[in-house]
Design a protein around this motif. Structure first.
Motif, PDB file in Angstrom:
ATOM      1  N   VAL A   1       0.852  -1.140  -0.097  1.00 19.53           N
ATOM      2  CA  VAL A   1       0.061   0.130   0.071  1.00 19.53           C
ATOM      3  C   VAL A   1       0.865   1.196   0.115  1.00 19.53           C
ATOM      4  CG1 VAL A   1      -1.685   1.242   1.088  1.00 19.53           C
ATOM      5  CG2 VAL A   1      -1.911  -1.092   1.282  1.00 19.53           C
ATOM      6  N   SER A   2       0.678   2.042  -0.879  1.00 12.76           N
ATOM      7  CA  SER A   2       1.335   3.464  -1.041  1.00 12.76           C
ATOM      8  C   SER A   2       0.538   4.650  -0.911  1.00 12.76           C
ATOM      9  CB  SER A   2       2.351   3.403  -2.462  1.00 12.76           C
ATOM     10  OG  SER A   2       1.414   3.950  -3.418  1.00 12.76           O
ATOM     11  N   LEU A   3       1.221   5.832  -0.789  1.00  6.72           N
ATOM     12  CA  LEU A   3       0.410   7.090  -0.302  1.00  6.72           C
ATOM     13  C   LEU A   3       0.726   7.904  -1.777  1.00  6.72           C
ATOM     14  CD1 LEU A   3       1.332   7.572   3.280  1.00  6.72           C
ATOM     15  CD2 LEU A   3      -0.658   6.224   2.120  1.00  6.72           C
TER      16      LEU A   3
ATOM     17  N   LYS B   1       7.386   3.785   5.611  1.00  9.45           N
ATOM     18  CA  LYS B   1       8.263   3.038   6.332  1.00  9.45           C
ATOM     19  C   LYS B   1       7.489   3.156   7.770  1.00  9.45           C
ATOM     20  CE  LYS B   1      12.194   3.229   3.541  1.00  9.45           C
ATOM     21  NZ  LYS B   1      13.493   3.607   3.480  1.00  9.45           N
ATOM     22  N   PRO B   2       7.310   1.871   8.412  1.00 12.33           N
ATOM     23  CA  PRO B   2       7.294   0.637   7.822  1.00 12.33           C
ATOM     24  C   PRO B   2       6.322   0.339   6.822  1.00 12.33           C
ATOM     25  CG  PRO B   2       6.416   0.804  10.246  1.00 12.33           C
ATOM     26  CD  PRO B   2       6.755   2.000   9.544  1.00 12.33           C
ATOM     27  N   ALA B   3       6.591  -0.647   6.041  1.00 17.20           N
ATOM     28  CA  ALA B   3       5.622  -1.011   4.932  1.00 17.20           C
ATOM     29  C   ALA B   3       4.346  -1.167   5.448  1.00 17.20           C
ATOM     30  CB  ALA B   3       6.220  -2.009   3.902  1.00 17.20           C
ATOM     31  N   LEU B   4       3.371  -0.951   4.478  1.00 21.07           N
ATOM     32  CA  LEU B   4       1.924  -1.046   4.844  1.00 21.07           C
ATOM     33  C   LEU B   4       1.376  -2.488   3.724  1.00 21.07           C
ATOM     34  CD1 LEU B   4       0.198   2.212   4.977  1.00 21.07           C
ATOM     35  CD2 LEU B   4       0.845   0.749   6.871  1.00 21.07           C
ATOM     36  N   ALA B   5       1.364  -3.566   4.609  1.00 22.53           N
ATOM     37  CA  ALA B   5       0.560  -4.670   3.649  1.00 22.53           C
ATOM     38  C   ALA B   5       1.724  -5.059   2.521  1.00 22.53           C
ATOM     39  CB  ALA B   5      -0.757  -4.504   3.210  1.00 22.53           C
ATOM     40  N   LYS B   6       2.871  -5.321   2.876  1.00 24.47           N
ATOM     41  CA  LYS B   6       3.866  -5.676   1.675  1.00 24.47           C
ATOM     42  C   LYS B   6       3.935  -7.081   1.351  1.00 24.47           C
ATOM     43  CE  LYS B   6       8.505  -4.256   0.358  1.00 24.47           C
ATOM     44  NZ  LYS B   6       9.851  -3.841   0.492  1.00 24.47           N
ATOM     45  N   GLN B   7       3.828  -7.350   0.082  1.00 24.52           N
ATOM     46  CA  GLN B   7       4.027  -8.800  -0.565  1.00 24.52           C
ATOM     47  C   GLN B   7       4.744  -8.861  -1.625  1.00 24.52           C
ATOM     48  OE1 GLN B   7      -0.307  -9.493  -1.368  1.00 24.52           O
ATOM     49  NE2 GLN B   7      -0.552 -10.343   0.935  1.00 24.52           N
ATOM     50  N   GLY B   8       5.365  -9.822  -1.922  1.00 23.65           N
ATOM     51  CA  GLY B   8       6.112 -10.086  -3.229  1.00 23.65           C
ATOM     52  C   GLY B   8       5.202 -10.404  -4.217  1.00 23.65           C
TER      53      GLY B   8
ATOM     54  N   VAL C   1      -9.550   6.765   0.979  1.00 29.21           N
ATOM     55  CA  VAL C   1      -9.239   5.343   0.477  1.00 29.21           C
ATOM     56  C   VAL C   1     -10.690   4.844   0.202  1.00 29.21           C
ATOM     57  CG1 VAL C   1      -9.652   4.661   3.130  1.00 29.21           C
ATOM     58  CG2 VAL C   1      -8.228   3.410   1.343  1.00 29.21           C
ATOM     59  N   MET C   2     -10.632   3.747  -0.637  1.00 29.45           N
ATOM     60  CA  MET C   2     -11.858   2.915  -0.950  1.00 29.45           C
ATOM     61  C   MET C   2     -12.337   2.078  -0.004  1.00 29.45           C
ATOM     62  SD  MET C   2     -12.304   0.440  -4.317  1.00 29.45           S
ATOM     63  CE  MET C   2     -13.903  -0.464  -4.402  1.00 29.45           C
ATOM     64  N   SER C   3     -13.620   2.390   0.577  1.00 30.73           N
ATOM     65  CA  SER C   3     -14.060   1.687   1.777  1.00 30.73           C
ATOM     66  C   SER C   3     -14.012   0.215   1.603  1.00 30.73           C
ATOM     67  CB  SER C   3     -15.624   2.031   1.861  1.00 30.73           C
ATOM     68  OG  SER C   3     -16.133   1.580   3.122  1.00 30.73           O
ATOM     69  N   GLY C   4     -13.506  -0.488   2.616  1.00 30.30           N
ATOM     70  CA  GLY C   4     -13.519  -1.906   2.588  1.00 30.30           C
ATOM     71  C   GLY C   4     -12.472  -2.675   1.918  1.00 30.30           C
ATOM     72  N   THR C   5     -11.645  -2.128   1.318  1.00 28.91           N
ATOM     73  CA  THR C   5     -10.398  -2.491   0.844  1.00 28.91           C
ATOM     74  C   THR C   5      -9.393  -3.082   1.684  1.00 28.91           C
ATOM     75  OG1 THR C   5      -9.532  -0.404   0.394  1.00 28.91           O
ATOM     76  CG2 THR C   5     -10.935  -1.385  -1.286  1.00 28.91           C
ATOM     77  N   ALA C   6      -8.408  -3.794   1.297  1.00 23.70           N
ATOM     78  CA  ALA C   6      -7.353  -3.977   2.105  1.00 23.70           C
ATOM     79  C   ALA C   6      -6.486  -2.700   2.434  1.00 23.70           C
ATOM     80  CB  ALA C   6      -6.175  -4.899   1.264  1.00 23.70           C
ATOM     81  N   GLN C   7      -6.612  -1.480   1.543  1.00 20.20           N
ATOM     82  CA  GLN C   7      -6.026  -0.494   1.607  1.00 20.20           C
ATOM     83  C   GLN C   7      -6.733   0.325   2.915  1.00 20.20           C
ATOM     84  OE1 GLN C   7      -6.405  -2.013  -1.312  1.00 20.20           O
ATOM     85  NE2 GLN C   7      -6.601  -0.405  -2.751  1.00 20.20           N
ATOM     86  N   ASP C   8      -8.012  -0.084   2.831  1.00 21.79           N
ATOM     87  CA  ASP C   8      -8.711   0.797   4.100  1.00 21.79           C
ATOM     88  C   ASP C   8      -8.103   0.219   5.303  1.00 21.79           C
ATOM     89  OD1 ASP C   8     -10.476   1.975   5.709  1.00 21.79           O
ATOM     90  OD2 ASP C   8     -12.197   1.053   4.921  1.00 21.79           O
TER      91      ASP C   8
END
Length: 277
Positions: A131-133, A225-232, A161-168
């Motif tokens: 998740v970025s800003l 930083k720290p990263a939000l919801a980081k995945q490869g 942010v879009m409601s209900g998403t992983a970003q939310d």
């Protein structure tokens, strides 16, 4: 005479043990098949393709595939394995199942999750999802902000942010003082930042990057930083792939990532996605 019989018996035991060892090893060796050798014999590398820009894109009029995972799959097949590359149309719901049933050899652009790792194996990440800003670089409230999310978490800063998403979920877990504007869609969230009703756009890093490339005059991307919801984000392969075969693809990806080639492919694919819009 006793010594002779005993020697013969020991020799017989040794021969039997050797035969037993060979019989045990033979099935194991037979099971150690090489994915890449099979692909080379078939003359084609099949890549499962579920559409999501800028990873994998498909032209509706020509059915041609593009995107940076498409570029990587094509390049690996043609230049490393020396075979043709075929893209097999599928959906995200079927991408893993098709890999398990050998409908394709590689699944493109899979986020690494523990749940998926129970079903498939992953290469090293080609890129990272997080998740970025995105902010307006001319916003006076954000002049001194770098990548520390705590510097953004102020009562006078609003996050769209879009409601209900992983970003939310991710931003809600770290923002304590700022306001969170939850909207029904990403278009509404982007418009909120463009119209300055909100200060910070919260979205996946790849889609924020797309938006930033389309609006370079005023946007600035922030990877907190720290990263939000980081995945490869990796290629998915079948779990029975040999370590040697997996390392072939891993070496290819590491080299292309370390030289910056993958980032250039990402930028090119992002520009193409914006042009298509």
């Amino acid at each position: 005479m006793v010594v002779s019989v005993r020697s013969s018996f020991n020799a017989l035991l040794a021969s039997a043990s050797l035969c037993a060892a060979l019989l045990v090893q033979a099935p194991a060796q037979a099971a150690e098949t090489s994915l890449w050798q099979d692909v080379q014999k078939a003359g084609v590398l099949r890549c499962g393709a579920a559409v999501a820009a800028p990873y994998v894109m498909r032209d509706a009029s020509t059915s041609a595939y593009s995107g940076y995972f498409v570029d990587l799959c094509r390049d690996f097949g043609e230049k490393v394995l020396k075979v043709k590359v075929e893209f097999v149309d599928t959906s995200w719901d079927n991408l893993v199942a098709g890999l398990q049933s050998s409908k394709w050899d590689l699944a493109m652009a899979l986020n690494q999750t523990p749940e998926r790792a129970l079903a498939v194996a992953f290469t090293v990440p080609a890129t990272d999802y997080q998740v970025s800003l995105l902010v307006n670089k001319n916003n006076p409230k954000l002049v001194d902000v770098k990548d520390d999310i705590a510097t953004l978490d102020k009562p006078d800063v609003t996050f769209a942010v879009m409601s209900g998403t992983a970003q939310d979920k991710a931003i809600s877990a770290v923002v304590r003082n700022g306001k969170i504007m939850r909207l029904p869609g990403m278009d509404e969230a982007r418009l909120a930042v463009m119209s300055k009703r909100a200060d910070v756009l919260v979205d996946a890093s790849d889609t924020n990057h797309l938006f930033a490339l389309a609006n370079p005059d005023w946007t600035r991307e922030i990877l907190p930083k720290p990263a939000l919801a980081k995945q490869g984000v990796s290629f998915g392969v079948r779990r029975d792939i040999t370590a040697a075969d997996l390392e072939v693809l891993n070496i290819y990806l590491r080299q292309r990532r370390d030289t910056g080639e993958i980032q250039q492919l990402v930028d090119n694919a992002s520009l193409a996605a914006n042009a298509a819009k």
